[in-house]
Design an enzyme around this catalytic site. Sequence first.
Site, PDB file in Angstrom:
ATOM      1  N   HIS A   1     -23.532  14.211 -34.021  1.00 22.36           N
ATOM      2  CA  HIS A   1     -24.185  12.924 -34.329  1.00 22.36           C
ATOM      3  C   HIS A   1     -23.321  11.731 -33.933  1.00 22.36           C
ATOM      4  CE1 HIS A   1     -26.867  15.343 -36.935  1.00 22.36           C
ATOM      5  NE2 HIS A   1     -25.750  15.952 -37.301  1.00 22.36           N
TER       6      HIS A   1
ATOM      7  N   SER B   1     -15.557  -6.904 -11.846  1.00 19.86           N
ATOM      8  CA  SER B   1     -16.679  -7.813 -12.055  1.00 19.86           C
ATOM      9  C   SER B   1     -16.472  -9.056 -11.197  1.00 19.86           C
ATOM     10  CB  SER B   1     -16.749  -8.201 -13.532  1.00 19.86           C
ATOM     11  OG  SER B   1     -17.393  -9.449 -13.684  1.00 19.86           O
TER      12      SER B   1
ATOM     13  N   LYS C   1     -12.267  -7.204 -16.059  1.00 21.39           N
ATOM     14  CA  LYS C   1     -13.111  -6.004 -16.139  1.00 21.39           C
ATOM     15  C   LYS C   1     -12.702  -4.896 -15.185  1.00 21.39           C
ATOM     16  CE  LYS C   1     -17.062  -5.870 -17.765  1.00 21.39           C
ATOM     17  NZ  LYS C   1     -17.509  -4.968 -18.811  1.00 21.39           N
TER      18      LYS C   1
ATOM     19  N   GLU D   1     -21.372   5.865 -14.070  1.00 16.91           N
ATOM     20  CA  GLU D   1     -22.690   5.295 -14.400  1.00 16.91           C
ATOM     21  C   GLU D   1     -23.718   5.632 -13.327  1.00 16.91           C
ATOM     22  OE1 GLU D   1     -21.263   1.397 -16.983  1.00 16.91           O
ATOM     23  OE2 GLU D   1     -21.618   1.182 -14.850  1.00 16.91           O
TER      24      GLU D   1
END
Length: 458
Positions: free
Chosen positions: A155, A276, A282, A289
């Site tokens: 969970h 970024s 970043k 992804e």
Amino acid sequence: MRLWGGRFSGSSDEAADYFHSSISFDKRLYRYDIIGSIAHGKMLGKQGIITLSDADLIAETLESILNDIESGALSISLDSEDIHTFVEGELISRIGDAGRRLHTGRSRNDQVALDMRMFVIDDIDAIKALLLALCSQLVETAEMHLDTIMPGYTHMQKAQAVTLAHHVLAYFEMFKRDCQRLDDCSGRTDVMPLGSGALAGTTYPLDRDFVKEQLGFSSISANSLDAVSDRDFCIEYLSCLSMIMMHLSRFSEELILWSTDAFSFVEISDAYSTGSSIMPQKKNPDMAELIRGKTGRVYGSLLGLLTIMKGLPLTYNKDMQEDKEAVFDASDTVKSCITIFIGMFKSLVFNKETMYNSSLSGYMNATDAADWLVKRGATFRDAHEIIGKLVLYAISQKRPIEDLSLEEFKSISELFDETIYEAISIETCVDARNLPGGPAASAVSDALVNAKNWLSTL
Ligand code: ARG
């Protein structure tokens, strides 16, 4: 060029021609189309359906067409309707009437079924080779982290401690099953459809077994209607590819999470990260992804072909031409994703200390404390209740249970003594889970031996 002009008096619409032609994507089947045609031509000669000299000339010319395509001397013209038309047209332009005899006893319907089966069988080998490289990398990483303790989750909540080796080998098992699924799929694809004709076989005395042997298939198809209209093998392959992507995507998702500031379990190398355009600080896990994202694309191919096939009456319908882009795109996507994943995975730097420290919070030794009570004679249900109270108390104190004093332990249950501390140390918690399949270093070492054995038998 068209192979079917005789019955037509009008010319076709240019946009319609472009719409129905498949050469732009089925050109990648050229090898299989030519090899299949060589086998078919040889069989026609052997059976006396065409002369042996025509059969020899056909085989020889098809071989030179193959060489010319491969050397770049001949480019596949997009003017042809499909790859079958192109190869036959080129053959006819080189040897005239002998070439015009090749299609005797054959249809593009059994021909395309053959080409796709040959493609899928070879492609499965290529995907398997990549999966095996991935599995070897997982084994290598696992070997270095037999003692790297980290939290295990259910969970998304900390549950019980495991090791990084154990976690990584969980994925080894998934990719191993993926390889086995691919083997099964290859076995069912390994059926030679030529001789089925357009749908109802042919009147020529073809030797289907000879063609099967020439092309290295294990069996011939049992039903001509099924052979030309079956794309189960493509759908099964797409489902294998989807499963691989699902596994890669879960692993990518974990790496994305683990590389967040909140987890900091791992650093993905610069080579597999991007920045970024506005936020100078970043470093984004774009490769992971994208692998996660491309999973949707591969599922799309599977769902697309399932949907294409679901309403088709027997036998061949042009809808089935849509099988190719689905299979090709999914295959290309999976190949690039596995390749990128291996590189990215190899470059990971695991923060062992952060993983270890993270294992100390979250009361992951609570089950072990309950197990300790059971070994002292408590029933598991009573032990669960007692430790529940202990955890509640420890949470109110904002302390882990191993930091509680023996008096505090005893205030919850008289059964406790000082051996509880050793029993609930995080190292003990992991080491004690030493059943086959468990996270203890001894069990994971056995799993590693099995993993390496499996890799060495391939
Ligand atoms: N390009 C077609 C396909 O991929 C080849 C078979 C064509 N057969 C036909 N009867 N139109 O399905």
